[in-house]
Design a protein around this motif. Structure first.
Motif, mmCIF file in Angstrom:
data_model
loop_
_atom_site.group_PDB
_atom_site.id
_atom_site.type_symbol
_atom_site.label_atom_id
_atom_site.label_comp_id
_atom_site.label_asym_id
_atom_site.label_seq_id
_atom_site.Cartn_x
_atom_site.Cartn_y
_atom_site.Cartn_z
ATOM 1 N N UNK A 98 -9.283 -12.176 3.046
ATOM 2 C CA UNK A 98 -8.874 -11.174 2.185
ATOM 3 C C UNK A 98 -9.642 -10.044 2.554
ATOM 4 N N UNK A 99 -10.837 -10.098 2.737
ATOM 5 C CA UNK A 99 -11.655 -8.555 3.409
ATOM 6 C C UNK A 99 -10.661 -7.909 4.392
ATOM 7 N N UNK A 100 -10.258 -8.918 5.620
ATOM 8 C CA UNK A 100 -9.550 -8.172 6.574
ATOM 9 C C UNK A 100 -8.060 -7.659 6.258
ATOM 10 N N UNK A 101 -7.476 -8.589 5.520
ATOM 11 C CA UNK A 101 -5.884 -8.218 5.002
ATOM 12 C C UNK A 101 -6.112 -6.953 3.915
ATOM 13 N N UNK A 102 -7.045 -6.833 3.354
ATOM 14 C CA UNK A 102 -7.128 -5.654 2.135
ATOM 15 C C UNK A 102 -8.109 -4.535 2.777
ATOM 16 N N UNK A 103 -8.461 -4.430 3.952
ATOM 17 C CA UNK A 103 -9.383 -3.343 4.419
ATOM 18 C C UNK A 103 -9.192 -2.152 4.134
ATOM 19 N N UNK A 104 -8.033 -1.616 4.043
ATOM 20 C CA UNK A 104 -7.644 -0.243 3.535
ATOM 21 C C UNK A 104 -7.534 -0.173 2.112
ATOM 22 N N UNK A 105 -7.987 -1.314 1.329
ATOM 23 C CA UNK A 105 -8.223 -1.012 -0.207
ATOM 24 C C UNK A 105 -9.547 -1.117 -0.494
ATOM 25 N N UNK B 102 -8.052 -1.622 -5.488
ATOM 26 C CA UNK B 102 -7.484 -0.430 -5.936
ATOM 27 C C UNK B 102 -7.056 0.154 -4.403
ATOM 28 N N UNK B 103 -5.959 0.626 -4.556
ATOM 29 C CA UNK B 103 -5.283 1.461 -3.319
ATOM 30 C C UNK B 103 -6.414 2.706 -3.017
ATOM 31 N N UNK B 104 -6.576 2.753 -1.790
ATOM 32 C CA UNK B 104 -7.113 3.930 -1.185
ATOM 33 C C UNK B 104 -6.398 4.465 -0.153
ATOM 34 N N UNK B 105 -5.654 5.530 -0.234
ATOM 35 C CA UNK B 105 -4.783 6.082 0.823
ATOM 36 C C UNK B 105 -5.508 6.839 1.876
ATOM 37 N N UNK B 106 -6.862 7.111 1.844
ATOM 38 C CA UNK B 106 -7.643 7.736 2.751
ATOM 39 C C UNK B 106 -8.463 6.804 3.749
ATOM 40 N N UNK B 107 -8.390 5.568 3.426
ATOM 41 C CA UNK B 107 -9.177 4.517 4.367
ATOM 42 C C UNK B 107 -8.215 4.189 5.410
ATOM 43 N N UNK C 194 0.592 -1.263 -0.032
ATOM 44 C CA UNK C 194 0.012 0.002 0.200
ATOM 45 C C UNK C 194 0.896 1.205 -0.144
ATOM 46 N N UNK C 195 1.840 1.240 0.600
ATOM 47 C CA UNK C 195 2.936 2.089 0.844
ATOM 48 C C UNK C 195 3.419 2.741 -0.647
ATOM 49 N N UNK C 196 3.880 1.581 -1.256
ATOM 50 C CA UNK C 196 4.566 1.784 -2.509
ATOM 51 C C UNK C 196 3.491 2.176 -3.804
ATOM 52 N N UNK C 197 2.303 1.820 -3.648
ATOM 53 C CA UNK C 197 1.209 2.088 -4.424
ATOM 54 C C UNK C 197 0.813 3.414 -4.539
ATOM 55 N N UNK C 198 0.341 3.969 -5.654
ATOM 56 C CA UNK C 198 -0.152 5.290 -5.908
ATOM 57 C C UNK C 198 -1.658 5.214 -5.437
#
Length: 192
Positions: free
Chosen positions: A143-150, A175-180, A109-113
């Motif tokens: 997967x839903x827990x692991x990718x919770x901020x996507x 999709x990366x969501x930096x606001x989540x 998540x850090x390295x993704x835009x």
């Protein structure tokens, strides 16, 4: 030495084909985009490079055995990679081999835009396999827990023949969501 079961032999090609179809389908969906793509743990496979020809592909691995562009540990902050450096990260059949999948997802998540895409997959109903260690199996709820901020775009499931609710594997497009900044209490799961 362990011998693969009949189930493993019968479903190996099915699993390979499922993964290949997912990569090609997603590459087609992103055909109008371009930028930088990071493939984590590709070994000597070339499917991603061949499918995502509209992206500049770089490879990343924990060892230099297959000559990756970058060597590092995806479960740690790799300071030689800038924040938001990539438009796409592909991490196929790697996460189950990490010691801490949550830290791996945090670094991805850090390295993704923001708005960038993640393609990630792992087996569920599959034997222990190399490279060692093989630590994790992740369910749809996992997967839903692991990718919770996507923002999960798709969870692509390969069901086990004749055995519901124990899929062979999952492919996920997110999709990366930096606001989540999700909390455990924010999570909801599909009733099965």
């Amino acid at each position: 030495m362990a011998t693969p079961s009949q189930f493993d032999n019968d479903t190996f090609q099915l699993a390979r084909d499922h993964l290949q179809q997912f990569v090609k389908k997603t590459a087609e969906q992103l055909r109008g985009e371009s930028g930088r793509l990071l493939e984590v743990g590709p070994q000597d496979r070339s499917l991603v490079r061949e499918s995502f020809h509209n992206f500049a592909v770089e490879t990343f691995d924990i060892v230099d055995t297959y000559g990756p562009d970058l060597v590092g540990d995806i479960t740690r902050v790799n300071e030689f990679i800038a924040d938001s450096a990539y438009d796409v990260v592909v991490c196929m059949e790697v996460i189950e081999h990490t010691l801490n999948p949550f830290d791996a997802v945090k670094e991805i998540r850090r390295v993704l835009k923001d708005g960038g895409h993640l393609l990630i997959s792992a087996p569920l109903n599959w034997r222990i396999h190399g490279p060692s260690p093989d630590c994790w199996r992740i369910t749809e709820h996992g997967w839903n827990a692991l990718l919770r901020d996507f923002d999960i775009v798709e969870i692509d499931i390969l069901e086990s023949p004749g055995r519901e609710l124990f899929p062979i594997r999952y492919n996920v497009l997110a999709r990366c969501n930096k606001t989540k900044q999700s909390q455990d209490s924010d999570l909801t799961f599909r009733f099965i």
